[in-house]
Structure formats: structure tokens, C-alpha cells
Design a protein around this motif. Structure first.
Motif, PDB file in Angstrom:
ATOM      1  N   PRO A 161       0.799  -1.222   0.000  1.00  0.00           N
ATOM      2  CA  PRO A 161       0.000   0.000   0.000  1.00  0.00           C
ATOM      3  C   PRO A 161       0.835   1.277   0.000  1.00  0.00           C
ATOM      4  CG  PRO A 161      -0.184  -1.104   2.121  1.00  0.00           C
ATOM      5  CD  PRO A 161       0.548  -2.033   1.210  1.00  0.00           C
ATOM      6  N   PHE A 162       2.075   1.225   0.486  1.00  0.00           N
ATOM      7  CA  PHE A 162       2.916   2.423   0.469  1.00  0.00           C
ATOM      8  C   PHE A 162       3.295   2.787  -0.968  1.00  0.00           C
ATOM      9  CE2 PHE A 162       4.002   0.364   4.605  1.00  0.00           C
ATOM     10  CZ  PHE A 162       3.306   1.251   5.405  1.00  0.00           C
ATOM     11  N   ALA A 163       3.662   1.785  -1.756  1.00  0.00           N
ATOM     12  CA  ALA A 163       3.975   2.023  -3.170  1.00  0.00           C
ATOM     13  C   ALA A 163       2.717   2.453  -3.924  1.00  0.00           C
ATOM     14  CB  ALA A 163       4.577   0.767  -3.793  1.00  0.00           C
ATOM     15  N   PHE A 164       1.587   1.874  -3.588  1.00  0.00           N
ATOM     16  CA  PHE A 164       0.301   2.235  -4.200  1.00  0.00           C
ATOM     17  C   PHE A 164       0.046   3.731  -4.029  1.00  0.00           C
ATOM     18  CE2 PHE A 164      -4.398   2.536  -3.835  1.00  0.00           C
ATOM     19  CZ  PHE A 164      -4.764   2.015  -5.072  1.00  0.00           C
ATOM     20  N   GLU A 165       0.170   4.222  -2.811  1.00  0.00           N
ATOM     21  CA  GLU A 165      -0.054   5.645  -2.554  1.00  0.00           C
ATOM     22  C   GLU A 165       1.004   6.504  -3.255  1.00  0.00           C
ATOM     23  OE1 GLU A 165      -1.216   8.380   1.114  1.00  0.00           O
ATOM     24  OE2 GLU A 165       0.833   7.594   1.261  1.00  0.00           O
ATOM     25  N   ALA A 166       2.256   6.070  -3.214  1.00  0.00           N
ATOM     26  CA  ALA A 166       3.328   6.842  -3.840  1.00  0.00           C
ATOM     27  C   ALA A 166       3.089   7.014  -5.333  1.00  0.00           C
ATOM     28  CB  ALA A 166       4.676   6.163  -3.589  1.00  0.00           C
ATOM     29  N   GLU A 177       1.711  -1.523   7.562  1.00  0.00           N
ATOM     30  CA  GLU A 177       0.742  -1.518   6.464  1.00  0.00           C
ATOM     31  C   GLU A 177      -0.683  -1.506   7.000  1.00  0.00           C
ATOM     32  OE1 GLU A 177       3.082  -3.828   2.876  1.00  0.00           O
ATOM     33  OE2 GLU A 177       2.307  -5.028   4.553  1.00  0.00           O
ATOM     34  N   ARG A 178      -0.942  -2.276   8.044  1.00  0.00           N
ATOM     35  CA  ARG A 178      -2.284  -2.278   8.652  1.00  0.00           C
ATOM     36  C   ARG A 178      -2.649  -0.887   9.176  1.00  0.00           C
ATOM     37  NH1 ARG A 178      -0.640  -7.210   9.940  1.00  0.00           N
ATOM     38  NH2 ARG A 178      -1.968  -9.000   9.589  1.00  0.00           N
ATOM     39  N   ALA A 179      -1.703  -0.244   9.856  1.00  0.00           N
ATOM     40  CA  ALA A 179      -1.949   1.093  10.393  1.00  0.00           C
ATOM     41  C   ALA A 179      -2.211   2.091   9.271  1.00  0.00           C
ATOM     42  CB  ALA A 179      -0.767   1.542  11.247  1.00  0.00           C
ATOM     43  N   PHE A 180      -1.426   2.010   8.215  1.00  0.00           N
ATOM     44  CA  PHE A 180      -1.625   2.898   7.063  1.00  0.00           C
ATOM     45  C   PHE A 180      -3.014   2.694   6.469  1.00  0.00           C
ATOM     46  CE2 PHE A 180      -1.658   3.335   2.452  1.00  0.00           C
ATOM     47  CZ  PHE A 180      -1.316   4.663   2.315  1.00  0.00           C
ATOM     48  N   LEU A 181      -3.388   1.441   6.245  1.00  0.00           N
ATOM     49  CA  LEU A 181      -4.676   1.132   5.619  1.00  0.00           C
ATOM     50  C   LEU A 181      -5.856   1.518   6.504  1.00  0.00           C
ATOM     51  CD1 LEU A 181      -3.741  -2.267   3.987  1.00  0.00           C
ATOM     52  CD2 LEU A 181      -4.346  -0.150   2.780  1.00  0.00           C
ATOM     53  N   GLY A 227      -8.491  -0.152  -4.702  1.00  0.00           N
ATOM     54  CA  GLY A 227      -7.130  -0.656  -4.494  1.00  0.00           C
ATOM     55  C   GLY A 227      -6.836  -0.892  -3.028  1.00  0.00           C
ATOM     56  N   LEU A 228      -7.251   0.043  -2.181  1.00  0.00           N
ATOM     57  CA  LEU A 228      -7.055  -0.133  -0.736  1.00  0.00           C
ATOM     58  C   LEU A 228      -7.764  -1.394  -0.250  1.00  0.00           C
ATOM     59  CD1 LEU A 228      -7.580   3.519   0.567  1.00  0.00           C
ATOM     60  CD2 LEU A 228      -5.399   2.340   0.166  1.00  0.00           C
ATOM     61  N   ASP A 259      -6.131   4.178   8.183  1.00  0.00           N
ATOM     62  CA  ASP A 259      -6.357   5.620   8.052  1.00  0.00           C
ATOM     63  C   ASP A 259      -6.589   6.081   6.620  1.00  0.00           C
ATOM     64  OD1 ASP A 259      -6.052   5.967  10.790  1.00  0.00           O
ATOM     65  OD2 ASP A 259      -3.904   6.344  10.634  1.00  0.00           O
ATOM     66  N   ALA A 260      -6.165   5.294   5.634  1.00  0.00           N
ATOM     67  CA  ALA A 260      -6.229   5.732   4.233  1.00  0.00           C
ATOM     68  C   ALA A 260      -7.664   5.682   3.722  1.00  0.00           C
ATOM     69  CB  ALA A 260      -5.334   4.841   3.382  1.00  0.00           C
ATOM     70  N   GLU A 261      -8.056   6.725   3.002  1.00  0.00           N
ATOM     71  CA  GLU A 261      -9.396   6.751   2.420  1.00  0.00           C
ATOM     72  C   GLU A 261      -9.457   7.544   1.128  1.00  0.00           C
ATOM     73  OE1 GLU A 261     -13.116   5.401   2.061  1.00  0.00           O
ATOM     74  OE2 GLU A 261     -11.748   4.810   3.644  1.00  0.00           O
ATOM     75  N   ALA A 262      -8.868   8.732   1.115  1.00  0.00           N
ATOM     76  CA  ALA A 262      -8.940   9.597  -0.056  1.00  0.00           C
ATOM     77  C   ALA A 262      -7.628   9.545  -0.835  1.00  0.00           C
ATOM     78  CB  ALA A 262      -9.240  11.021   0.368  1.00  0.00           C
ATOM     79  N   PRO A 263      -7.691   9.636  -2.156  1.00  0.00           N
ATOM     80  CA  PRO A 263      -6.456   9.649  -2.938  1.00  0.00           C
ATOM     81  C   PRO A 263      -5.577  10.821  -2.557  1.00  0.00           C
ATOM     82  CG  PRO A 263      -8.378   9.510  -4.377  1.00  0.00           C
ATOM     83  CD  PRO A 263      -8.879   9.756  -2.988  1.00  0.00           C
ATOM     84  N   PRO A 264      -4.256  10.631  -2.548  1.00  0.00           N
ATOM     85  CA  PRO A 264      -3.356  11.728  -2.219  1.00  0.00           C
ATOM     86  C   PRO A 264      -3.273  12.724  -3.367  1.00  0.00           C
ATOM     87  CG  PRO A 264      -2.101   9.814  -2.888  1.00  0.00           C
ATOM     88  CD  PRO A 264      -3.546   9.391  -2.835  1.00  0.00           C
ATOM     89  N   GLU A 265      -2.854  13.918  -3.070  1.00  0.00           N
ATOM     90  CA  GLU A 265      -2.630  14.936  -4.109  1.00  0.00           C
ATOM     91  C   GLU A 265      -1.436  14.524  -4.963  1.00  0.00           C
ATOM     92  OE1 GLU A 265      -4.511  17.705  -4.646  1.00  0.00           O
ATOM     93  OE2 GLU A 265      -5.842  16.926  -3.094  1.00  0.00           O
ATOM     94  N   THR A 266      -1.437  14.940  -6.199  1.00  0.00           N
ATOM     95  CA  THR A 266      -0.293  14.645  -7.059  1.00  0.00           C
ATOM     96  C   THR A 266       0.870  15.569  -6.699  1.00  0.00           C
ATOM     97  OG1 THR A 266      -1.189  16.107  -8.746  1.00  0.00           O
ATOM     98  CG2 THR A 266      -1.637  13.770  -8.991  1.00  0.00           C
TER      99      THR A 266
END
Length: 170
Positions: free
Chosen positions: A103-108, A156-160, A142-143, A162-169
Motif C-alpha cells: 500500500p505504500f507504493a500504491f499511494e506513492a 501496512e495495517r496502520a496505514f490502511l 485498491g485499498l 487511516d487511508a481513504e482519499a487519494p493523495p494529491e499529485t
């Protein structure tokens, strides 16, 4: 630190990275992929390897992106992915794809302008594409793929969680 294109796949560039400081270091020795790097002075701090899609003339695949272990989390990977995608577009490629396994690479990669295609590879990597669908719905899909996995690290569990909205480019 500006990215630098070392060459396209047919140019046969090779790159020797220290396997103790870079993940996937052995993949960069091969001459059948193009290479791009980010340097700090004379030192390479991030690298990407890429090649054409064998079944789609309009697509380029980024096969590997690695940042030196002590430089992870600084945004070097997404910066390099964005650079490769822009050079590929200038060269006439319509799409750039990459498959990610965490998920870190996914967000990046979302930060670098990629969007989740809804596809996975045979080894359970999520396929992202630029240009692609960067909607919140697609990002959350994807999440959900990652949340369904059993072998997640605590980080990864902690990141997921909290993750909900796509990050800004970038």
C-alpha cells in the motif's frame, strides 16, 4: 536533485547498485531495460528500470523503482516514476504501467499521477497506469484489495486503517 535518463531498453544501459543499500539491486544489472536515476552529487539515491510492453506497442512498463534504504520515504520513487512517465510520453508512449505489491507504493504512485486499473498481476500486484482513473472510488478499490491480504505488516495495517482519499499529485 533532478532525475536523469541513462538510456532506453535498446540502448542496453546497466547499473550496479549496492545490494545492501538498495532493494532489487540485481535487477538493474540487466541490459534489457531502460534506466533512470536520481543522484545526489555522484551518489545514486534512487533508480528505475523500464521496458516496452510486449503485447501493447503504446505502453511502457516500469519494472522496478528503488530508493536507497536510508532515503526511503522522501518521495524519490514517485518523483522518478513521474519523470519516466513524462519521458515515455515525449517518446510517443500513450500509457505507462507499473505493478505494486504494497500500500505504500500504491499511494506513492498515485502521487506521481498513476491510477489503479482494477487489474492485478499473477503475483497479486496491483496494476496502476498513467494516465489512469484517479477517482476516489478506484483508489478505495485498491485499498480494499490490500486490506483483504493476510500477510500485512503492522505498519501496512496502520496505514490502511487511516487511508481513504487519494493523495494529491506531486
Amino acid at each position: 536533485m533532478d532525475p536523469e535518463l541513462l538510456g532506453w531498453p535498446l540502448d542496453g544501459p546497466t547499473l550496479r547498485l549496492d545490494h545492501e543499500r538498495f532493494s532489487y539491486a540485481g535487477k538493474f544489472v540487466m541490459s534489457n531495460t531502460g534506466k533512470a536515476v536520481i543522484r545526489e552529487g555522484d551518489d545514486i539515491v534512487a533508480a528505475a528500470a523500464f521496458n516496452e510492453d510486449r503485447t501493447d506497442d503504446g505502453a511502457l512498463w516500469i519494472r522496478y523503482i528503488t530508493a536507497r534504504n536510508d532515503r526511503r520515504g522522501e518521495g524519490l520513487g514517485p518523483h522518478l516514476a513521474e519523470f519516466v512517465a513524462e519521458r515515455a510520453s515525449e517518446r510517443g508512449y500513450e500509457r505507462v504501467r507499473i505493478a505494486v505489491n504494497n500500500p505504500f507504493a500504491f499511494e506513492a504512485l498515485y502521487k506521481a499521477g498513476f491510477g489503479y486499473t482494477g487489474e492485478t498481476t499473477g503475483i497479486a500486484e496491483l496494476v496502476l497506469e498513467r494516465p489512469g482513473d484517479r477517482s476516489g472510488e478506484r483508489y478505495r478499490a485498491g485499498l480494499t484489495e490490500f486490506r483483504g491480504r493476510e500477510n500485512l505488516s503492522d505498519a501496512e495495517r496502520a496505514f490502511l486503517a487511516d487511508a481513504e482519499a487519494p493523495p494529491e499529485t506531486l
